[in-house]
Design an enzyme around this catalytic site. Structure first.
Site, PDB file in Angstrom:
ATOM      1  N   GLY A 157      19.036 -33.539  -1.910  1.00 49.70           N
ATOM      2  CA  GLY A 157      19.467 -32.941  -0.650  1.00 49.70           C
ATOM      3  C   GLY A 157      20.617 -31.977  -0.827  1.00 49.70           C
ATOM      4  O   GLY A 157      20.985 -31.598  -1.942  1.00 49.70           O
ATOM      5  N   GLY A 216      27.194 -16.114  -0.878  1.00 51.86           N
ATOM      6  CA  GLY A 216      26.882 -17.540  -0.906  1.00 51.86           C
ATOM      7  C   GLY A 216      25.504 -17.912  -0.414  1.00 51.86           C
ATOM      8  O   GLY A 216      25.313 -18.997   0.139  1.00 51.86           O
ATOM      9  N   ASN A 222      20.140 -34.278  -6.560  1.00 50.34           N
ATOM     10  CA  ASN A 222      20.821 -35.316  -5.782  1.00 50.34           C
ATOM     11  C   ASN A 222      20.191 -35.450  -4.399  1.00 50.34           C
ATOM     12  O   ASN A 222      20.840 -35.865  -3.444  1.00 50.34           O
ATOM     13  CB  ASN A 222      22.325 -35.052  -5.680  1.00 50.34           C
ATOM     14  N   GLU A 225      26.561 -29.663   2.091  1.00 50.04           N
ATOM     15  CA  GLU A 225      26.474 -29.813   3.544  1.00 50.04           C
ATOM     16  C   GLU A 225      26.787 -31.249   3.958  1.00 50.04           C
ATOM     17  O   GLU A 225      27.403 -31.473   5.004  1.00 50.04           O
ATOM     18  CB  GLU A 225      25.074 -29.414   4.036  1.00 50.04           C
ATOM     19  N   ASP A 243       0.815  -1.220   0.000  1.00 50.99           N
ATOM     20  CA  ASP A 243       0.000   0.000   0.000  1.00 50.99           C
ATOM     21  C   ASP A 243       0.849   1.271   0.000  1.00 50.99           C
ATOM     22  O   ASP A 243       0.449   2.292  -0.570  1.00 50.99           O
ATOM     23  CB  ASP A 243      -0.992   0.006   1.163  1.00 50.99           C
ATOM     24  N   GLU A 279       9.838 -10.376  -1.985  1.00 53.80           N
ATOM     25  CA  GLU A 279      10.830  -9.303  -2.011  1.00 53.80           C
ATOM     26  C   GLU A 279      12.260  -9.828  -2.046  1.00 53.80           C
ATOM     27  O   GLU A 279      13.144  -9.194  -2.645  1.00 53.80           O
ATOM     28  CB  GLU A 279      10.640  -8.387  -0.800  1.00 53.80           C
ATOM     29  N   ASP A 293      18.928 -29.046  -6.371  1.00 58.90           N
ATOM     30  CA  ASP A 293      17.531 -29.187  -5.963  1.00 58.90           C
ATOM     31  C   ASP A 293      17.238 -28.469  -4.657  1.00 58.90           C
ATOM     32  O   ASP A 293      16.196 -27.841  -4.495  1.00 58.90           O
ATOM     33  CB  ASP A 293      17.140 -30.666  -5.865  1.00 58.90           C
ATOM     34  N   HIS A 326       0.479  -0.090  10.780  1.00 51.72           N
ATOM     35  CA  HIS A 326       0.781  -1.444  10.333  1.00 51.72           C
ATOM     36  C   HIS A 326       2.153  -1.460   9.655  1.00 51.72           C
ATOM     37  O   HIS A 326       2.666  -0.431   9.223  1.00 51.72           O
ATOM     38  CB  HIS A 326      -0.293  -1.953   9.370  1.00 51.72           C
ATOM     39  N   HIS A 327       2.749  -2.614   9.555  1.00 57.50           N
ATOM     40  CA  HIS A 327       4.098  -2.824   9.000  1.00 57.50           C
ATOM     41  C   HIS A 327       5.182  -2.164   9.861  1.00 57.50           C
ATOM     42  O   HIS A 327       6.349  -2.112   9.442  1.00 57.50           O
ATOM     43  CB  HIS A 327       4.219  -2.310   7.562  1.00 57.50           C
TER      44      HIS A 327
END
Length: 557
Positions: free
Chosen positions: A462, A406, A460, A466, A28, A51, A433, A114-115
């Site tokens: 996952g 990163g 793969n 990591e 708004d 955003e 993925d 608001h916000h």
């Protein structure tokens, strides 16, 4: 002097930078400005799914165009975009972030709105954004002309994001603006300093026996790449690049010695860089991932470092220069060397084994053969960027990644922004993925805008990077396995984008042959073993665990 509304003034200034799309989400507090964008010629709003994605897309737009723009609303919008703005700061990418703010009277009388946090504080959002931007301001009718111009010049010259809050009740107010053309061009050099910089460079170069250029991000950000190319070609100077400057110059050229990464450098590269007696740099920034865990050791003497407004040579700091002017003088004056006969580095050979399952070791050399001169290659942090890292890119490839910040998921929205900025080039995205699931909804905007990239999704199952750091078989590194190749039609039923799902080298080869001449865009889901990884990642994971967790911390078995 001329008179125009504040909204039209802002649009006019963005158009002066060559920006034709502003990316973001309606709210708004920015709808008044959006009405003016909707009425503008040769300028439009491109709505994104959130955003954060808009900030990533504005970053991608800036990588191709030189500067990008973002529009959010107060509080919930600008804070949602903050991660992407911070990434632009880390990667030295100029992005103009504009947020619609509450009406000026409401902020001055500290109304609970608001916000906001409903405490009358309207400085806290700017306080949150300020550390990640070069300028963070709220404008008013009395200062908008001067402050907006200052922010734009700072953004473009310093290669950093800026953030401007525009109160919702002022965009249709009229202000007086200069009628001279707006420019962000830096001032010209001090004549004596310009001459001195050129002479010092040429004098030191004449005495050098082992000259070498070492490229980093700022080579590209400050527009040095083309003039460096001319100097290198004219004087036949070898060059290397850091991992954070991949493909800025032709990696298959005989003068390219490869990637410098401290002790983790490609064979022979470390000796050439660290043994140079005339090393040209551009404010290199070493972090653990592009320095071989801080094993870099540039020479203590003989380094010539260029910033956009200064040069350092033999520990003398020369200021008052427009560095591009200095470099152009050097390119014209550096002695021309006879070109030694040398063959360019060819793309890796690849013999298809049709029934062989796809593997990381064989996938990326094949992809290197698929990449053409002039392509835009966008590589997600993790497996894709690490797999492509050792592959030598052909000439004029634009390589987009986020090696310092990163933040995974960056590349899909960045792809959209890059394609809006330069739709005539072929764009290739390589994304895992797990990363894709963070920003997957922006594929719908890519399809809505009728953009036609080639997207390679590495499935793969996952977070492979990591897994190799810690938790190889832990559930926290698993993700839900989507039917990824069906998503284009889920997002846009009548899409022309072709979709594929491949598991073997033969299947991939057939798809690559089809999409190389297809103008409709493609989404290629590539299935690989979740415990397979590029060789460099297999070493990076344990090294990262050592760095992150200390000697008593956990490790993979």
């Amino acid at each position: 002097m001329a008179t125009m509304t504040i909204g039209d003034f802002i649009i006019d200034r963005l158009k002066a930078l060559g920006i034709r799309e502003i990316l973001g989400v309606p709210g708004d507090f920015n709808l008044s400005f959006l009405e003016q964008i909707d009425a503008a010629e040769d300028f439009r709003f491109v709505g994104t799914c959130n955003e954060l994605n808009a900030a990533y897309a504005a970053d991608g737009y800036a990588r191709l165009h030189g500067v990008g723009a973002l529009l959010t609303t107060y509080g919930v919008g600008e804070l949602s975009a903050l991660n992407g703005i911070a990434g632009a700061r880390a990667e030295h990418v100029p992005v103009v972030s504009i947020a619609g703010a509450p009406p000026q009277y409401a902020t001055e009388y500290r109304w609970n709105l608001h916000h906001s946090l409903a405490d009358g504080d309207f400085d806290n959002m700017l306080d949150a954004v300020r550390p990640f931007t070069e300028v963070a301001i709220r404008v008013s009718p009395m200062n908008v002309v001067g402050e907006f111009d200052r922010a734009l010049r700072t953004c473009v010259r310093e290669k950093r994001p800026v953030h401007i809050q525009v109160p919702s009740d002022i965009t249709h107010l009229e202000v007086t603006v200069p009628d001279t053309p707006f420019t962000v061009d830096p001032p010209t050099s001090d004549a004596e300093r310009r001459h001195a910089a050129v002479e010092k460079f040429l004098g030191a170069f004449a005495e050098a026996e082992r000259p070498l250029f070492l490229l980093d991000q700022d080579t590209d950000r400050h527009g040095f790449t083309d003039v460096f190319r001319r100097i290198i070609d004219r004087a036949q100077i070898p060059y290397a690049h850091m991992a954070s400057a991949k493909a800025q110059l032709n990696e298959r050229h005989p003068l390219c010695v490869g990637t410098y990464n401290g002790a983790a450098s490609a064979p022979g590269v470390r000796e050439k860089v660290e043994g140079s007696d005339f090393l040209v740099t551009t404010n290199p920034r070493f972090i653990e991932v592009n320095s071989g865990n801080f094993t870099h050791a540039l020479p203590e003497t003989g380094v010539v470092n260029f910033g956009d407004q200064h040069m350092v040579i033999d520990n003398e700091f020369i200021v008052g220069i427009n560095t591009l002017e200095v470099l152009q003088d050097i390119a014209a004056a550096v002695p021309e060397a006879q070109k030694a006969p040398a063959e360019p580095v060819s793309a890796p050979t690849y013999d298809v084994q049709p029934d062989k399952p796809l593997t990381q070791a064989r996938l990326w050399p094949r992809i290197a053969n698929f990449i053409d001169e002039g392509d835009v290659v966008i590589a997600e942090a993790g497996t894709s960027n690490i797999g492509l890292g050792p592959q030598r890119m052909p000439d004029s490839v634009k390589y987009i990644n986020s090696p310092i910040w990163g933040s995974i998921g960056f590349t899909l929205p960045a792809l959209m922004g890059a394609m809006l900025a330069d739709p005539d080039r072929r764009h290739l995205l390589f994304i895992g993925d797990g990363s894709f699931q963070l920003t997957a909804q922006e594929l719908s905007t890519i399809l809505r805008e009728d953009l036609k990239p080639i997207i390679f999704l590495v499935n793969n199952r996952g977070y492979t990077i990591e897994r190799f750091i810690l938790g190889m078989e832990r559930e926290y590194n698993d993700i839900q396995d989507w039917q990824f190749s069906q998503l284009p039609k889920v997002f846009k039923a009548d899409t022309s984008m072709q979709t594929y799902s491949v598991s073997t080298e033969g299947e991939l080869e057939k798809v690559l042959e089809e999409v190389s001449s297809c103008g409709n865009g493609a989404f290629i889901e590539m299935h690989l073993d979740p415990f397979d990884a590029p060789k460099a990642l297999q070493g990076f994971g344990p090294a990262t665990a050592d760095f992150d967790f200390g000697p008593r911390g956990p490790r993979n078995p």
